[in-house]
Design an enzyme around this catalytic site. Structure first.
Site, PDB file in Angstrom:
ATOM      1  N   SER A 162       0.845  -1.191   0.000  1.00  7.92           N
ATOM      2  CA  SER A 162       0.000   0.000   0.000  1.00  7.92           C
ATOM      3  C   SER A 162       0.881   1.241   0.000  1.00  7.92           C
ATOM      4  O   SER A 162       1.944   1.253   0.638  1.00  7.92           O
ATOM      5  CB  SER A 162      -0.888   0.019   1.247  1.00  7.92           C
ATOM      6  OG  SER A 162      -1.547   1.266   1.388  1.00  7.92           O
ATOM      7  N   TYR A 177      -1.469  -0.915  10.347  1.00  8.09           N
ATOM      8  CA  TYR A 177      -1.455  -1.265   8.922  1.00  8.09           C
ATOM      9  C   TYR A 177      -0.263  -0.618   8.226  1.00  8.09           C
ATOM     10  O   TYR A 177       0.460  -1.279   7.461  1.00  8.09           O
ATOM     11  CB  TYR A 177      -2.767  -0.805   8.291  1.00  8.09           C
ATOM     12  CG  TYR A 177      -2.952  -1.244   6.852  1.00  8.09           C
ATOM     13  CD1 TYR A 177      -3.376  -2.533   6.552  1.00  8.09           C
ATOM     14  CD2 TYR A 177      -2.728  -0.357   5.795  1.00  8.09           C
ATOM     15  CE1 TYR A 177      -3.571  -2.934   5.232  1.00  8.09           C
ATOM     16  CE2 TYR A 177      -2.913  -0.747   4.487  1.00  8.09           C
ATOM     17  CZ  TYR A 177      -3.334  -2.034   4.213  1.00  8.09           C
ATOM     18  OH  TYR A 177      -3.519  -2.430   2.909  1.00  8.09           O
TER      19      TYR A 177
END
Length: 254
Positions: A162, A177
């Site tokens: 990401s 995350y």
């Protein structure tokens, strides 16, 4: 746990050191019974690969695989919780027994995207869970896959990452995350460096903000996000692109 479903066939082996045609490639996608992983599985199967659709819930995986088989894909659901070493080991044994090779690994399984958490107050058990799934889950599968790939001097490993895991990305949300994906990026670079020249290419891909259960509504179509992952999973040997971080086939900053 349901008993394992036999694989439909043993794929023919390509010559050592050669790029196998898509019809001979065996691909494993983790977290693949829905969303991005399901679409990646669909596109890999449409390219002619035999796809092992990894799912924590085998029944859900079977349902997803059945739908892709109706579309003409050679897809088999396999039990795979990336946080369980026993699942990884058992799957490696099945792949050895039924195929003797693994050509493509897409580490798609991911979780723990929480916009409300902050680095100063997040529950560390939550952070541990994120690391176990998003980093160590990929690590476990890579360690299982690399020996297969070395055997034929061919492999494609794609770590689904990401942009929020980039070191210079700004933001105070999703600390678990973000840190887990930053660590996955670092692992990608180390593994790519180790395997350089082996025929095994290792890259990280950010699919962008995709309209999935985790991404939420308003994102780009899932097929668009999956396309960049499938591109990295299908890279030709010419140019040997490895150790990169990409979105839509273009390099992005670490």
């Amino acid at each position: 746990m349901s008993p394992p479903v036999p694989f439909p066939r043993r794929a023919p082996r390509g010559r050592f050191g050669t790029e196998p045609p898509p019809s001979q490639r065996i691909a494993l996608v983790s977290g693949a019974n829905r969303g991005l992983g399901l679409e990646v599985s669909r596109q890999l199967a449409a390219a002619g690969m035999t796809v092992l659709l990894g799912a924590r819930n085998l029944a859900a995986g079977e349902k997803a695989a059945k739908a892709l088989r109706r579309e003409g894909g050679d897809v088999t659901a396999v039990q795979l919780d990336v946080t369980a070493q026993a699942d990884v080991d058992a799957l490696a044994e099945r792949i050895e027994r039924d195929f003797g090779r693994l050509d493509v690994l897409v580490n798609n399984a991911g979780a723990y995207f929480n916009l409300d958490d902050r680095a100063s107050s997040v529950d560390l058990a939550y952070v541990s869970g994120a690391l176990d799934t998003n980093l160590l889950g990929a690590w476990r599968l890579c360690e299982a896959a690399v020996p297969f790939m070395r055997r034929h001097a061919y492999g494609r490993i794609v770590n689904v990452s990401s942009g929020c895991g980039a070191i210079d990305s700004e933001g105070e949300d999703c600390p678990a995350y973000r840190v887990s994906k930053a660590a996955l990026n670092s692992y990608t670079r180390m593994l790519a460096a180790e395997l350089k020249g082996s025929g095994i290419l290792v890259n990280a891909v950010c699919p962008g903000w995709v309209a999935t259960d985790m991404g939420g509504p308003g994102g780009r179509p899932v097929a668009d996000g999956a396309a960049g992952i499938v591109w990295a999973a299908s890279l030709p040997p010419q140019g040997a692109i490895t150790g990169g971080f990409f979105r839509d086939r273009a390099p992005i900053a670490w």
